[in-house]
Design a protein around this motif. Structure first.
Motif, short mmCIF file in Angstrom:
data_model
loop_
_atom_site.label_atom_id
_atom_site.label_comp_id
_atom_site.label_asym_id
_atom_site.label_seq_id
_atom_site.Cartn_x
_atom_site.Cartn_y
_atom_site.Cartn_z
N ARG A 1 0.83 -1.20 0.00
CA ARG A 1 0.00 0.00 0.00
C ARG A 1 0.86 1.25 0.00
N ALA A 2 1.91 1.25 0.80
CA ALA A 2 2.80 2.41 0.87
C ALA A 2 3.47 2.67 -0.47
N PHE A 3 3.96 1.62 -1.11
CA PHE A 3 4.70 1.80 -2.35
C PHE A 3 3.82 2.18 -3.52
N ARG A 4 2.51 1.93 -3.42
CA ARG A 4 1.62 2.31 -4.52
C ARG A 4 1.54 3.81 -4.70
N HIS A 5 1.98 4.57 -3.70
CA HIS A 5 1.96 6.03 -3.83
C HIS A 5 3.12 6.54 -4.68
N LEU A 6 4.09 5.71 -4.96
CA LEU A 6 5.30 6.17 -5.63
C LEU A 6 5.18 6.06 -7.15
N SER A 7 5.88 6.96 -7.84
CA SER A 7 5.97 6.92 -9.29
C SER A 7 7.17 6.05 -9.66
N ALA A 8 6.93 4.99 -10.42
CA ALA A 8 8.03 4.10 -10.81
C ALA A 8 9.07 4.86 -11.63
N ASP A 9 8.61 5.66 -12.60
CA ASP A 9 9.54 6.42 -13.41
C ASP A 9 10.20 7.52 -12.59
N GLY A 10 9.45 8.12 -11.67
CA GLY A 10 10.03 9.14 -10.81
C GLY A 10 11.12 8.59 -9.92
N GLN A 11 10.90 7.39 -9.39
CA GLN A 11 11.92 6.74 -8.57
C GLN A 11 13.20 6.51 -9.36
N ARG A 12 13.04 5.97 -10.56
CA ARG A 12 14.22 5.68 -11.38
C ARG A 12 14.93 6.97 -11.78
N ALA A 13 14.17 8.01 -12.06
CA ALA A 13 14.78 9.30 -12.42
C ALA A 13 15.64 9.81 -11.28
N MET A 14 15.15 9.70 -10.04
CA MET A 14 15.94 10.18 -8.91
C MET A 14 17.18 9.32 -8.71
N ALA A 15 17.07 8.03 -8.94
CA ALA A 15 18.25 7.17 -8.85
C ALA A 15 19.28 7.57 -9.91
N ASP A 16 18.80 7.90 -11.10
CA ASP A 16 19.69 8.36 -12.17
C ASP A 16 20.37 9.67 -11.77
N ILE A 17 19.60 10.57 -11.16
CA ILE A 17 20.14 11.87 -10.76
C ILE A 17 21.22 11.70 -9.70
N VAL A 18 20.96 10.84 -8.73
CA VAL A 18 21.96 10.59 -7.68
C VAL A 18 23.21 9.97 -8.28
N GLN A 19 23.03 9.02 -9.21
CA GLN A 19 24.18 8.39 -9.87
C GLN A 19 24.98 9.41 -10.65
N ALA A 20 24.28 10.28 -11.39
CA ALA A 20 24.97 11.30 -12.18
C ALA A 20 25.73 12.27 -11.28
N ARG A 21 25.14 12.61 -10.16
CA ARG A 21 25.82 13.54 -9.26
C ARG A 21 27.11 12.94 -8.73
N GLU A 22 27.06 11.67 -8.34
CA GLU A 22 28.26 11.01 -7.84
C GLU A 22 29.34 10.96 -8.91
N THR A 23 28.93 10.70 -10.14
CA THR A 23 29.89 10.63 -11.24
C THR A 23 30.49 12.00 -11.52
N LEU A 24 29.65 13.03 -11.51
CA LEU A 24 30.13 14.39 -11.76
C LEU A 24 31.03 14.88 -10.64
N ALA A 25 30.71 14.48 -9.40
CA ALA A 25 31.55 14.89 -8.27
C ALA A 25 32.96 14.34 -8.41
N ALA A 26 33.08 13.24 -9.15
CA ALA A 26 34.41 12.67 -9.42
C ALA A 26 35.04 13.28 -10.67
N GLY A 27 34.37 14.26 -11.25
CA GLY A 27 34.91 14.96 -12.42
C GLY A 27 34.72 14.24 -13.73
N LYS A 28 33.86 13.21 -13.77
CA LYS A 28 33.69 12.40 -14.98
C LYS A 28 32.44 12.85 -15.74
N THR A 29 32.60 13.90 -16.54
CA THR A 29 31.43 14.46 -17.23
C THR A 29 30.88 13.52 -18.30
#
Length: 231
Positions: A38-66
């Protein structure tokens, strides 16, 4: 809202077992499984993946790997677009939201001043102070899985915790998030890693956490299973 529905959910669990098997442990297990779903039904599947992508990109950029960060940024753009077209969203002014006291906004949070579309892009379990150590560990594991977009695995992990944790939902303002993501992408393509990181930080600082009950009341028609994330 949760305490008003507990009795009816217990009755539902009872109806889904045979009379001989409807003992306390089976009811408790079914309640835990239903609550997690029930709790997870409130979440957007695509929104979740987008945020995971954003976090991954930030970590990569913080290492200078554009160059290495560009695929994750492109994926995040596509998934945010899909999330904006899906039903798991709602429109409201930020002043209408009821932030969860367990997770205050970032000190660098800039409130949205006009009504906007909010996407439920993630969630977090909040353990009670009296929770046993092994259950606190399970909560921490489940939260890590949620941040990685692994909803099914998080639900499985939380079965050992049950009712002893509250669920809060992370909301992202869609237009502001897309704007910051576009800026981050332009900076990344221009090899400007620090500027891209700053743009992605605006996204993370823009999140507002609300209770599961508020999310349920804001999105009353989303009791069905979430859509599969696009790839």
């Amino acid at each position: 809202m949760r305490f008003n529905t507990k009795a009816s959910l217990a009755a539902l669990a009872l109806l889904t077992t045979t009379p001989m098997m409807a003992h306390a442990s089976s009811l408790h297990t079914k309640w835990e499984q239903f609550k997690a779903g029930r709790a997870f039904r409130h979440l957007s599947a695509d929104g979740q993946r987008a945020m995971a992508d954003i976090v991954q990109a930030r970590e990569t950029l913080a290492a200078g790997k554009t160059d290495a960060a560009i695929p994750a940024l492109y994926d995040a753009q596509k998934r945010l677009t899909a999330a904006g077209k899906a039903e798991t969203k709602f429109n409201a002014a930020e002043s209408q939201l009821q932030p969860a006291p367990q997770h205050p906004a970032s000190p660098d949070h800039t409130p949205a001043t006009t009504p906007t579309t909010w996407i439920p892009v993630g969630g977090e379990f909040i353990a009670t102070e009296t929770l046993a150590p092994e259950k606190k560990a399970a909560v921490a594991t489940a939260n890590g899985q949620l941040k990685a977009g692994q909803t099914d695995q998080a639900a499985q992990t939380m079965q050992v915790v049950g009712e002893d944790a509250d669920f809060i939902v992370a909301l992202a303002p869609l237009a502001q998030t897309q704007g910051a993501l576009n800026r981050a992408t332009v900076f990344t393509e221009g090899k400007q890693a620090s500027e891209a990181v700053a743009a992605l930080d605006q996204i993370l600082n823009g999140l507002v956490f609300v209770s599961e009950d508020f999310a349920e009341s804001a999105m009353p028609d989303h009791g069905k299973a979430p859509a599969k994330s696009s790839h």
